[in-house]
Write a protein that holds these residues in place. Structure first.
Motif, PDB file in Angstrom:
ATOM      1  N   ARG A  58       0.855  -1.188   0.000  1.00 18.64           N
ATOM      2  CA  ARG A  58       0.000   0.000   0.000  1.00 18.64           C
ATOM      3  C   ARG A  58       0.890   1.236   0.000  1.00 18.64           C
ATOM      4  O   ARG A  58       1.813   1.342   0.805  1.00 18.64           O
ATOM      5  CB  ARG A  58      -0.876  -0.011   1.242  1.00 18.64           C
ATOM      6  N   ASN A  60       1.026   5.249   0.558  1.00 19.11           N
ATOM      7  CA  ASN A  60       0.299   6.369   1.147  1.00 19.11           C
ATOM      8  C   ASN A  60       0.949   7.717   0.858  1.00 19.11           C
ATOM      9  O   ASN A  60       0.349   8.752   1.110  1.00 19.11           O
ATOM     10  CB  ASN A  60       0.198   6.195   2.670  1.00 19.11           C
ATOM     11  N   LEU A  85      -7.060  -1.901  -3.669  1.00 15.28           N
ATOM     12  CA  LEU A  85      -5.810  -2.159  -2.962  1.00 15.28           C
ATOM     13  C   LEU A  85      -5.230  -3.518  -3.329  1.00 15.28           C
ATOM     14  O   LEU A  85      -4.166  -3.889  -2.845  1.00 15.28           O
ATOM     15  CB  LEU A  85      -6.029  -2.066  -1.446  1.00 15.28           C
ATOM     16  N   GLY A 115      -2.915   0.964  -4.349  1.00 19.68           N
ATOM     17  CA  GLY A 115      -2.629  -0.460  -4.216  1.00 19.68           C
ATOM     18  C   GLY A 115      -1.541  -0.881  -5.185  1.00 19.68           C
ATOM     19  O   GLY A 115      -1.552  -0.505  -6.351  1.00 19.68           O
TER      20      GLY A 115
END
Length: 197
Positions: A58, A60, A85, A115
Motif C-alpha cells: 500500500r 500512502n 488495494l 494499491g
C-alpha cells in the motif's frame, strides 16, 4: 604492430576499470547511477513471491512516486491501481510486466492509498524482487516554476506546441495499445498454463 596492440589492450583495461569504478545503477537515493538527483529514495522493499501468486503493498505517500522493481530471481511483475488495494492483471491502472526491470510512475493525482500488486510469473517456481520507491521532487519544482511564470510581469504562459501535444497523445495511445496487448497475452498464457497443468 606490437605498440598498436599494446595501446589497444591498455585502452581496453582502462575502460573496464572506469566502468567498475562508476556507481552502479542499483545504488539508490538521488544522484546514484541512472537515478535523477531530484528523486528522493523513500523505501526499499524486498520479498519473495510464489508462481502465480500476488504480494500486495500500500502506497500512502503524496506526490509523484516512481516504483523501480527488479527481479533478483525469477520474474516478478508490477500492477498499480488507485481504485483497488489488490490490483492484478485483470484489474489495474498502471503496470509493468517485463522480464527484467519494471518501472511505474504513479501520478500525484492518484487517490491515496494506492494499491501495488507484485505478481510472481508462473514460469518460475519462486520470484525474488527488490523495489525502490522514489519521490519525484521535480514535479514540485516545476509547479513552483509554473507559478512564477504565471506571476511574471508580461503574463505570458509557457505552453507546449501543438506538435508536442500531438506526440504526447500518440505516445498515450501507443502505451494503451501495448497495455491491452500484454493483458490479452497474459490472459492467454494463463489459460494455456491452466490447461497444461
Amino acid at each position: 604492430m606490437m605498440p598498436i596492440c599494446g595501446a589497444l589492450v591498455v585502452a581496453l583495461l582502462l575502460s573496464q576499470a572506469r566502468g567498475s569504478l562508476s556507481p552502479s545503477e542499483d545504488e539508490g537515493g538521488g544522484g546514484g547511477g541512472g537515478v535523477p538527483s531530484e528523486w528522493l529514495l523513500l523505501h526499499v522493499v524486498q520479498g519473495h513471491i510464489g508462481a502465480g501468486n500476488y504480494s500486495y503493498l500500500r502506497l500512502n505517500h503524496d506526490g509523484r512516486i516512481i516504483l523501480h522493481m527488479r527481479s533478483l530471481a525469477g520474474d516478478a511483475d508490477l500492477y498499480v491501481s488507485d481504485k483497488t488495494l489488490r490490483p492484478s492483471f485483470d484489474a489495474y491502472k498502471l503496470q509493468s510486466a517485463t522480464c527484467g526491470r519494471d518501472v511505474v510512475a504513479v501520478p500525484g493525482d492518484f487517490a491515496r492509498p494506492v494499491g501495488i500488486g507484485v505478481y510472481g510469473h508462473p514460469a518460475h517456481e519462486e520470484s525474488e524482487f527488490e523495489m525502490r520507491v522514489f519521490h519525484d521532487q521535480t514535479v514540485a519544482a516545476e509547479t513552483l516554476d509554473d507559478k512564477d511564470s504565471y506571476a511574471s510581469e508580461d503574463g505570458r504562459r509557457n505552453r507546449k506546441s501543438p506538435e508536442a501535444e500531438e506526440e504526447e497523445e500518440e505516445d498515450d495511445d501507443f502505451q494503451e495499445e501495448e497495455s491491452i496487448f500484454w493483458t490479452i497475452l497474459i490472459g492467454l498464457l494463463k489459460i494455456v498454463l491452466e490447461i497444461l497443468f
